[in-house]
Design a protein around this motif. Structure first.
Motif, PDB file in Angstrom:
ATOM      1  N   LYS A 184       0.831  -1.216   0.000  1.00 17.54           N
ATOM      2  CA  LYS A 184       0.000   0.000   0.000  1.00 17.54           C
ATOM      3  C   LYS A 184       0.859   1.256   0.000  1.00 17.54           C
ATOM      4  O   LYS A 184       0.532   2.242  -0.667  1.00 17.54           O
ATOM      5  CB  LYS A 184      -0.947  -0.004   1.210  1.00 17.54           C
ATOM      6  N   ALA A 185       1.950   1.232   0.726  1.00 19.10           N
ATOM      7  CA  ALA A 185       2.815   2.406   0.838  1.00 19.10           C
ATOM      8  C   ALA A 185       3.536   2.707  -0.468  1.00 19.10           C
ATOM      9  O   ALA A 185       3.662   3.878  -0.860  1.00 19.10           O
ATOM     10  CB  ALA A 185       3.827   2.198   1.964  1.00 19.10           C
ATOM     11  N   GLN A 186       4.006   1.665  -1.154  1.00 18.74           N
ATOM     12  CA  GLN A 186       4.798   1.905  -2.360  1.00 18.74           C
ATOM     13  C   GLN A 186       3.990   1.831  -3.650  1.00 18.74           C
ATOM     14  O   GLN A 186       4.453   2.267  -4.705  1.00 18.74           O
ATOM     15  CB  GLN A 186       5.976   0.919  -2.421  1.00 18.74           C
ATOM     16  N   GLY A 187       2.766   1.281  -3.571  1.00 21.25           N
ATOM     17  CA  GLY A 187       1.896   1.268  -4.747  1.00 21.25           C
ATOM     18  C   GLY A 187       2.039   0.055  -5.641  1.00 21.25           C
ATOM     19  O   GLY A 187       1.379  -0.041  -6.675  1.00 21.25           O
ATOM     20  N   TYR A 188       2.879  -0.892  -5.268  1.00 22.27           N
ATOM     21  CA  TYR A 188       3.035  -2.109  -6.070  1.00 22.27           C
ATOM     22  C   TYR A 188       3.516  -3.248  -5.171  1.00 22.27           C
ATOM     23  O   TYR A 188       4.053  -3.028  -4.085  1.00 22.27           O
ATOM     24  CB  TYR A 188       4.032  -1.898  -7.212  1.00 22.27           C
ATOM     25  N   ALA A 189       3.288  -4.474  -5.640  1.00 19.62           N
ATOM     26  CA  ALA A 189       3.686  -5.665  -4.890  1.00 19.62           C
ATOM     27  C   ALA A 189       4.831  -6.366  -5.613  1.00 19.62           C
ATOM     28  O   ALA A 189       4.969  -6.262  -6.839  1.00 19.62           O
ATOM     29  CB  ALA A 189       2.501  -6.617  -4.756  1.00 19.62           C
ATOM     30  N   VAL A 190       5.628  -7.078  -4.843  1.00 19.77           N
ATOM     31  CA  VAL A 190       6.756  -7.817  -5.410  1.00 19.77           C
ATOM     32  C   VAL A 190       6.695  -9.272  -4.963  1.00 19.77           C
ATOM     33  O   VAL A 190       6.449  -9.565  -3.790  1.00 19.77           O
ATOM     34  CB  VAL A 190       8.113  -7.210  -4.983  1.00 19.77           C
ATOM     35  N   ASP A 191       6.882 -10.163  -5.901  1.00 22.39           N
ATOM     36  CA  ASP A 191       7.037 -11.599  -5.614  1.00 22.39           C
ATOM     37  C   ASP A 191       8.453 -11.961  -6.065  1.00 22.39           C
ATOM     38  O   ASP A 191       8.713 -12.115  -7.259  1.00 22.39           O
ATOM     39  CB  ASP A 191       5.970 -12.397  -6.373  1.00 22.39           C
TER      40      ASP A 191
END
Length: 253
Positions: A184-191
């Motif tokens: 939520k803070a950075q605007g994207y998710a990482v896998d």
């Protein structure tokens, strides 16, 4: 301007004015706002009422919009295919990154892959159209989860079969919740090799006209390539692309 066109334009003007007044307006008020004669307003309102776009509150004598315009808009939205709306934007993103782009939609505790843009500059990946993956261990899934309420996240977690797919897979709920706060803070998710060894994915949610995360897209490639500045650059492109697709689906912040 022909009389018919003028009549249509005036009727549309009345509809636009009424949309700003949920409690409705009287004929004199509509006449003053639109600069139309009261007899013209009365005639146009009669036609709009006859066709179901306007109703009159008999207690207040005010005219209000019905839900017919919303119903017409909903038909367009329901018929809009997410792949059709996203395909051009995904192609552009694919060209800019030269990495695989996935489009998924949520179903229960999983995501379904509905579109995949390939590239020659990649490693072999297991993904295919129609494949299902858990939300908790994929970038696209975490992007969707981060847009949901804590109770909705908990419901999906409880429905999920939690497996340690790789040494990097998050299998603890508290760890996942912390991860979603970062998303939520950075605007994207990482896998980063959580779902498949050797593969890193970056994902963002796509929102529909109701504000619900009804899809997500990701950039996927070898972990050796998606690092540092490239990850930040890809994340920025991905956020821009998801916003463009969301706008096409009627989403407004």
């Amino acid at each position: 301007m022909s009389e018919a066109v003028q009549t249509v334009e005036r009727a549309l003007t009345i509809l636009e004015v009424l949309s700003d007044y949920p409690d409705g307006l009287r004929i004199t008020e509509i006449s003053a706002i639109t600069n139309l004669h009261k007899s013209t307003v009365h005639r146009l309102l009669g036609s709009l009422m006859q066709n179901g776009y306007v109703k009159q509150n008999l207690e207040t004598s005010k005219y209000q919009l019905t839900f017919k315009l919303f119903e017409l808009g909903s038909k367009k939205i329901k018929s809009m295919d997410i792949v059709s709306a996203a395909k051009h934007h995904i192609s552009t993103l694919n060209d800019k990154t030269n990495e695989v782009i996935h489009l998924v939609v949520p179903e229960g505790a999983e995501v379904i892959y509905v579109y995949k843009a390939e590239t020659l500059n990649t490693i072999r990946m297991h993904s295919y159209i129609g494949m299902k993956s858990p939300m908790y261990c994929t970038a696209v899934g975490k992007a969707i989860l981060a847009s949901l309420s804590p109770s909705e996240i908990m419901e999906i977690w409880e429905k999920s079969t939690i497996n340690k797919n790789t040494p990097n897979t998050i299998t603890d709920l508290d760890d996942l919740m912390k991860e979603l706060e970062l998303v939520k803070a950075q605007g994207y998710a990482v896998d980063k090799e959580e779902n498949e060894l050797g593969v890193t994915c970056i994902g963002t949610a796509i929102f529909d006209y109701t504000g619900a995360p009804n899809a997500a897209i990701s950039i996927s490639g070898p972990t050796s390539r998606i690092t540092g500045e490239k990850m930040q650059s890809f994340a920025k492109l991905l956020i821009e692309t998801s916003e463009q697709i969301s706008n096409e689906l009627g989403y407004r912040k």
